[in-house]
Motif scaffolding. Structure first.
Motif, short mmCIF file in Angstrom:
data_model
loop_
_atom_site.label_atom_id
_atom_site.label_comp_id
_atom_site.label_asym_id
_atom_site.label_seq_id
_atom_site.Cartn_x
_atom_site.Cartn_y
_atom_site.Cartn_z
N ILE A 191 47.48 -58.14 -1.11
CA ILE A 191 46.35 -57.46 -1.73
C ILE A 191 46.52 -57.51 -3.25
CG2 ILE A 191 45.22 -55.21 -2.01
CD1 ILE A 191 46.14 -54.54 0.85
N PRO A 192 45.52 -58.03 -3.97
CA PRO A 192 45.63 -58.10 -5.44
C PRO A 192 45.68 -56.71 -6.08
CG PRO A 192 43.91 -59.57 -4.60
CD PRO A 192 44.30 -58.67 -3.47
N ASP A 193 45.95 -56.70 -7.37
CA ASP A 193 45.96 -55.45 -8.14
C ASP A 193 44.58 -54.79 -8.13
OD1 ASP A 193 48.52 -56.20 -8.77
OD2 ASP A 193 48.09 -56.71 -10.87
N GLU A 194 44.58 -53.46 -8.17
CA GLU A 194 43.37 -52.67 -8.41
C GLU A 194 42.26 -52.93 -7.39
OE1 GLU A 194 43.42 -50.41 -10.65
OE2 GLU A 194 44.93 -50.99 -12.14
N GLN A 195 42.64 -53.06 -6.13
CA GLN A 195 41.65 -53.25 -5.07
C GLN A 195 41.87 -52.25 -3.93
OE1 GLN A 195 41.34 -57.30 -3.68
NE2 GLN A 195 40.54 -58.04 -5.63
N ILE A 196 40.80 -52.01 -3.18
CA ILE A 196 40.86 -51.16 -1.98
C ILE A 196 40.66 -52.05 -0.76
CG2 ILE A 196 39.84 -49.20 -0.76
CD1 ILE A 196 38.77 -48.24 -3.49
N TRP A 197 41.59 -51.96 0.18
CA TRP A 197 41.52 -52.70 1.43
C TRP A 197 41.68 -51.72 2.59
CZ3 TRP A 197 42.84 -58.35 2.30
CH2 TRP A 197 42.58 -59.11 1.15
N ALA A 198 41.07 -52.05 3.72
CA ALA A 198 41.21 -51.18 4.89
C ALA A 198 40.82 -51.96 6.15
CB ALA A 198 40.34 -49.93 4.76
N GLY A 199 41.29 -51.47 7.30
CA GLY A 199 40.90 -52.04 8.57
C GLY A 199 42.03 -52.71 9.31
N ASN A 200 41.71 -53.20 10.51
CA ASN A 200 42.65 -53.95 11.35
C ASN A 200 41.97 -55.23 11.82
OD1 ASN A 200 44.53 -54.92 13.13
ND2 ASN A 200 44.38 -53.21 14.59
N PRO A 201 42.29 -56.35 11.17
CA PRO A 201 43.17 -56.49 10.00
C PRO A 201 42.53 -55.96 8.72
CG PRO A 201 42.13 -58.58 10.45
CD PRO A 201 41.71 -57.65 11.57
N ALA A 202 43.37 -55.60 7.75
CA ALA A 202 42.85 -55.06 6.50
C ALA A 202 42.05 -56.11 5.75
CB ALA A 202 44.00 -54.56 5.63
N VAL A 203 40.89 -55.71 5.23
CA VAL A 203 40.02 -56.60 4.46
C VAL A 203 39.62 -55.90 3.17
CG1 VAL A 203 39.14 -57.81 6.49
CG2 VAL A 203 37.96 -55.77 5.66
N TYR A 204 39.15 -56.71 2.23
CA TYR A 204 38.72 -56.19 0.93
C TYR A 204 37.51 -55.28 1.09
CZ TYR A 204 36.39 -56.21 -3.63
OH TYR A 204 35.76 -55.83 -4.79
N ILE A 205 37.56 -54.12 0.43
CA ILE A 205 36.44 -53.17 0.44
C ILE A 205 35.74 -53.18 -0.94
CG2 ILE A 205 35.71 -50.79 0.78
CD1 ILE A 205 36.81 -52.14 3.30
N ARG A 206 36.49 -52.93 -1.98
CA ARG A 206 35.93 -52.96 -3.33
C ARG A 206 37.07 -52.80 -4.33
NH1 ARG A 206 32.84 -47.07 -3.76
NH2 ARG A 206 34.42 -45.84 -2.69
N ASP A 207 36.75 -52.95 -5.61
CA ASP A 207 37.74 -52.74 -6.67
C ASP A 207 37.87 -51.25 -6.97
OD1 ASP A 207 38.01 -55.45 -6.81
OD2 ASP A 207 36.73 -55.69 -8.57
N THR A 208 39.04 -50.86 -7.41
CA THR A 208 39.27 -49.43 -7.69
C THR A 208 38.41 -48.95 -8.85
OG1 THR A 208 41.19 -49.99 -9.08
CG2 THR A 208 41.61 -49.45 -6.78
N TYR A 209 38.13 -49.82 -9.81
CA TYR A 209 37.34 -49.37 -10.97
C TYR A 209 35.92 -48.99 -10.57
CZ TYR A 209 34.52 -53.64 -11.49
OH TYR A 209 33.63 -54.66 -11.29
N LYS A 210 35.40 -49.60 -9.50
CA LYS A 210 34.06 -49.24 -9.03
C LYS A 210 34.05 -47.81 -8.47
CE LYS A 210 32.70 -53.98 -7.92
NZ LYS A 210 32.29 -54.92 -6.84
N MET A 211 35.13 -47.45 -7.79
CA MET A 211 35.25 -46.09 -7.28
C MET A 211 35.32 -45.09 -8.43
SD MET A 211 38.24 -44.51 -4.82
CE MET A 211 39.48 -44.85 -6.06
N GLU A 212 36.08 -45.45 -9.46
CA GLU A 212 36.21 -44.57 -10.62
C GLU A 212 34.86 -44.38 -11.32
OE1 GLU A 212 39.18 -46.51 -12.87
OE2 GLU A 212 40.82 -45.97 -11.51
N LEU A 213 34.06 -45.46 -11.39
CA LEU A 213 32.74 -45.34 -12.00
C LEU A 213 31.84 -44.41 -11.20
CD1 LEU A 213 32.07 -49.06 -13.02
CD2 LEU A 213 32.53 -47.14 -14.55
N GLU A 214 31.94 -44.49 -9.86
CA GLU A 214 31.12 -43.61 -9.01
C GLU A 214 31.50 -42.15 -9.22
OE1 GLU A 214 31.37 -44.78 -4.99
OE2 GLU A 214 30.43 -46.73 -5.29
N VAL A 215 32.80 -41.90 -9.32
CA VAL A 215 33.26 -40.51 -9.51
C VAL A 215 32.79 -39.98 -10.85
CG1 VAL A 215 35.30 -39.07 -9.81
CG2 VAL A 215 35.27 -40.79 -7.99
#
Length: 218
Positions: A191-215
């Motif tokens: 998993i690259p830096d600053e990313q959110i992954w989840a699932g089985n198998p884990a897959v890319y969800i979004r970048d962490t900075y996008k979550m910070e912008l939403e908050v």
């Protein structure tokens, strides 16, 4: 005050006394177990409960500053709780950085597991840097079982990563800096830096900075 209220207050007081004493007891016993297993550690760790250690004489286990852990059903009430397992085979190297926290984890190291600084690892997470058994059926089904084709690859978790509870991290994986792994994930690719992954198998969800912008926009 009713008798029932007094009994409940007394029960709560006993729980407070127990958990405060457990912290001190855990520190003493765990320090002794670390010493017996040749672990390089700082005395400023905080532990609730006693971990299980199996460190081979030819393996290495080192722990950085301010390590904290919860181990066992009374100190990790999040479901599926267990004692923490730290296992290092001959030639293995398990390294835990500074300010790392974990709960009811199992780190099984036959090659190399390196955990950076400020990493949080959720309850019941397991990290395996080995397949344990051969991938070749002929070797795996032989009696006694042969280890031909047994594969091991290092696992690296970089600084600031957050691993959700009940996650399985398999050999050869690198978790990037400040990345997040969702609860219950199975991770078998890096998993690259600053990313959110989840699932089985884990897959890319979004970048962490996008979550910070939403908050920040709320």
């Amino acid at each position: 005050m009713t008798p029932a209220y007094i009994i409940r207050k007394f029960y709560r007081a006993l729980r407070v006394v127990y958990f405060k004493s457990a912290k001190n007891y855990s520190h003493v016993v765990t320090t002794f177990k670390f010493w017996l297993n040749g672990v390089s550690f700082n005395s400023d760790f905080t532990g609730y409960g006693i971990p299980i250690l199996d460190i081979n004489m030819k393996g290495k286990f080192s722990i950085g500053k301010k390590f904290w852990f919860n181990s066992g059903k009374y100190h990790a009430m999040g479901g599926r709780q267990q004692q923490c397992y730290f296992v290092v085979a001959a030639g293995g190297e398990l390294t835990i950085g500074d300010y790392v926290g974990c709960t009811s984890v199992a780190f099984i190291c036959h090659d190399k597991i390196k955990i950076g600084n400020h990493v949080k690892i959720g309850i019941n997470t397991v990290i395996y840097d080995t397949d344990f058994h051969s991938l070749y059926a002929e070797a795996r089904n032989d009696i006694p079982e042969r280890l031909d084709g047994l594969r091991t690859k290092p696992v690296i978790i970089k600084d600031g990563a957050f691993i959700g509870g009940h996650t399985t991290i398999l050999k050869g994986v690198t978790i990037g800096k400040n990345s997040i792994v969702g609860a219950g994930s199975v991770v078998f690719q890096s998993i690259p830096d600053e990313q959110i992954w989840a699932g089985n198998p884990a897959v890319y969800i979004r970048d962490t900075y996008k979550m910070e912008l939403e908050v920040c926009s709320r």
